[in-house]
Design an enzyme around this catalytic site. Structure first.
Site, PDB file in Angstrom:
ATOM      1  N   LYS A 235       0.821  -1.204   0.000  1.00 16.52           N
ATOM      2  CA  LYS A 235       0.000   0.000   0.000  1.00 16.52           C
ATOM      3  C   LYS A 235       0.860   1.262   0.000  1.00 16.52           C
ATOM      4  CE  LYS A 235      -2.444   3.461   1.822  1.00 16.52           C
ATOM      5  NZ  LYS A 235      -1.875   4.677   2.428  1.00 16.52           N
ATOM      6  N   ASP A 254      -6.116   1.204   0.222  1.00 16.07           N
ATOM      7  CA  ASP A 254      -6.262   1.538   1.634  1.00 16.07           C
ATOM      8  C   ASP A 254      -7.644   1.120   2.104  1.00 16.07           C
ATOM      9  OD1 ASP A 254      -8.224   3.776   1.188  1.00 16.07           O
ATOM     10  OD2 ASP A 254      -6.529   4.514   0.045  1.00 16.07           O
TER      11      ASP A 254
END
Length: 305
Positions: A235, A254
């Site tokens: 991420k 996310d």
DNA sequence: TATCCAAGGTAAGTT
DNA sequence: AACTTACCTTGGATA
């Protein structure tokens, strides 16, 4: 002091300064009135913002202060360098043809609503090392606090720069942060991210690895390359690729986007990060999926649905 | 006033 | 390779 204006009408697709720097893509700008990331202020602010351009990014002796605000169809700026328009163009992607990008994105209802709400918002092009560190700090953290961590890091370890009677602080260099101890960084409320930041800074300072090197790789290889830094998973790697290294196809997965995928695009819910990433990229359009992600993220985070 | 919880995840240890 | 769990800190919600 140098100053000038940039007419927004000359930027294809327009520009929204506040949405661009307060949408949670970057933590390297600040508001002169102190209201950065406050969730109760009205949008369309003409507040002054400022950032400090690292000397390493442009290979000069001193970091440069750039201040800007958007008002009456212009971006007004004043800065310690006459090159400010070129730097603003670089940092805020004023060179993107936003009309062409929006046209290239698929016709999805959620995306249309997000584009309509914040049209003019651009992605940012943060300097690589500050971007890397700020997103290591972002793990399990609210945007106001991430910004606070970056501000404290700059004040504690960065070079002071005087401009217009005020003192500004550049984001620390890799060497400056590598010299910090875990305890020092915990004292700045970095929590368990403290050793991640110190060790990553050390890796960059000793040239063991360089985030900018990822620019030369294909997208998925670039993401893999960045995960060698401590505190960087898929991420955070995607955030650095998208908000610093020009990979506009990167879609950081996310919690907000994960929820959006479950609600709006359940078919894109894959077996793992890489699988889901490919599917949502296909859904949002291969070229500018990251632009779509950032609009959707900000739209949902500010209450849209 | 005390306790709980979630916030733009990642690393390390286990199946 | 997939799945669990611990991890700092803090403001706001809940009891």
């Amino acid at each position: 002091m140098h100053e000038g204006t940039i007419p927004v009408a000359e930027l294809p697709g327009g520009f929204d300064m506040q949405a661009t720097v307060e949408s949670g893509q970057t933590y390297l700008w600040d508001r002169a009135d102190g209201g950065m990331f406050e969730d109760d202020h009205a949008w369309g602010s003409d507040a002054w913002y400022h950032t400090v351009l690292p000397a390493t990014l442009i290979d000069i002796d001193e970091p440069q202060v750039i201040r800007a605000r958007q008002r009456d169809g212009h971006v007004e700026w004043n800065a310690s360098t006459p090159e400010a328009p070129a730097y603003l163009t670089h940092l805020l992607r004023l060179d993107d043809n936003l009309d062409a990008i929006v046209d290239d994105c698929p016709d999805l209802p959620l995306l249309e609503r997000a584009f309509a709400e914040y049209r003019g918002m651009r992605l940012v092009r943060d300097p690589p090392f500050p971007c890397l560190v700020s997103f290591i700090c972002s793990a399990q953290m609210r945007v106001e606090r991430i910004h606070g961590m970056c501000t404290r890091l700059a004040q504690q370890y960065g070079d002071a720069v005087s401009f217009g009677g005020d003192t500004y602080f550049a984001f620390p260099t890799p060497a400056q942060l590598a010299d910090a101890t875990e305890t020092d960084l915990r004292d700045l409320s970095l929590g368990y991210r403290a050793p991640y930041v110190q060790r990553t800074a050390e890796m960059v300072a000793t040239r063991e690895a360089d985030p900018a090197h990822a620019r030369d790789l294909d997208y998925e290889a670039a993401r893999e390359y960045l995960t060698q830094f401590v505190g960087v998973g898929d991420k955070v790697a995607d955030c650095v690729l998208l908000f610093s290294l020009d990979f506009l196809e990167a879609v950081p997965l996310d919690t907000w986007i994960q929820t959006a995928i479950e609600e709006y695009y359940p078919d894109c819910d894959g077996d793992n990060y890489a699988d889901t990433s490919r599917k949502i990229r296909r859904q949002f359009g291969d070229r500018y999926a990251g632009y779509a992600q950032t609009y959707v993220f900000f739209y949902l985070r500010t209450g849209g649905e």
